[in-house]
Design an enzyme around this catalytic site. Sequence first.
Site, PDB file in Angstrom:
ATOM      1  N   SER A 102       0.762  -1.337   0.087  1.00 39.88           N
ATOM      2  CA  SER A 102      -0.178   0.034   0.231  1.00 39.88           C
ATOM      3  C   SER A 102       0.682   1.472   0.076  1.00 39.88           C
ATOM      4  O   SER A 102       0.586   2.132  -0.566  1.00 39.88           O
ATOM      5  CB  SER A 102      -0.939   0.111   1.231  1.00 39.88           C
ATOM      6  OG  SER A 102      -0.316   0.025   2.261  1.00 39.88           O
ATOM      7  N   HIS A 138       1.640   5.066   4.058  1.00 39.43           N
ATOM      8  CA  HIS A 138       0.512   5.649   2.832  1.00 39.43           C
ATOM      9  C   HIS A 138       1.078   7.245   2.792  1.00 39.43           C
ATOM     10  O   HIS A 138       1.266   7.642   1.416  1.00 39.43           O
ATOM     11  CB  HIS A 138      -0.659   5.491   3.615  1.00 39.43           C
ATOM     12  CG  HIS A 138      -1.127   3.982   3.422  1.00 39.43           C
ATOM     13  ND1 HIS A 138      -2.417   3.801   4.203  1.00 39.43           N
ATOM     14  CD2 HIS A 138      -0.484   2.968   3.183  1.00 39.43           C
ATOM     15  CE1 HIS A 138      -2.635   2.608   4.290  1.00 39.43           C
ATOM     16  NE2 HIS A 138      -1.448   2.016   3.892  1.00 39.43           N
TER      17      HIS A 138
END
Length: 289
Positions: A208, A265
């Site tokens: 991610s 992220h």
Amino acid sequence: MSAVAVLRLPLAVDLSGFVKLLQRMQVPHRVSEEAGEQVLWAPSEISEDVRSLYERFPAGDPDQQLDIPVAPTFKRPSFAEQLKHAKATGFILLLSLLVGGLTYLGDNLETVRWLTFLDFRVAGDYIHFTPLADSLAAGQWWRLFTPMLLHFGILHLAMNGMWYWELGRRIESRQGSINLLGLTLLFSLVSNYAQFAWSGPSLFGGLSGVLYGLLGHCWIFQLLAPNPAYRLPRGVLVMMLVWLVICMSGLVSMIGFGQIANAAHVSGLLIGCFTGLLGGLYNRRKLAA
């Protein structure tokens, strides 16, 4: 069937009449804006015919019947055909699948420990982490990158794999396999270290952080040097940014989805925007030269 730039014209030139003529003749085409110009694209097989047609009828001619070869209807390539042009993307996904199988999607801790950012050992109900400096001194440099291959659950792997396929192919098609691999390793390094610096010794993994890097790269690159390969539906961009904010709010963890690597992220998105800025500016200058 590849498209080529048939015409490059100033933005002040009105192409609407000619575009309508192409539409009536069912000629595949599209118009984009790049570096302060409008660019008309058409299949390479009929590019010369389209250029000749514009020289004769720049404003279009609704009454003129013309004979121009029409390219066959576009057929979406199969997965195997797409994979031929996305070898690096497929390679990273294959590694993720293999690691997912070897680690039982995170349940096999003896295998997981060789790929985590920090080595660890389990003693009863406690996990004891080895300092990063010790692992690096022992030559285990791969730990800086390999957490991106770890996934904890089939949904985690499926969602990350799907988005890497969508974003990775875009970058590989325009910038090549080597650049995609380089960006993937860079985003993995930055997001992994940021997560470690933020949360301290802990278990984390997944693509991610890399995905947000790829997203930021495509987003900023497309703003500076528009290209169909990098054009993301606005809904996709908004959805991923909203998801980032929701994760940072703590709501996702509260409803039972586990701990979210928010630092990975955010740092991935920031470094991706930076590489997109550099790449977009370079590409824009090259087009203007």
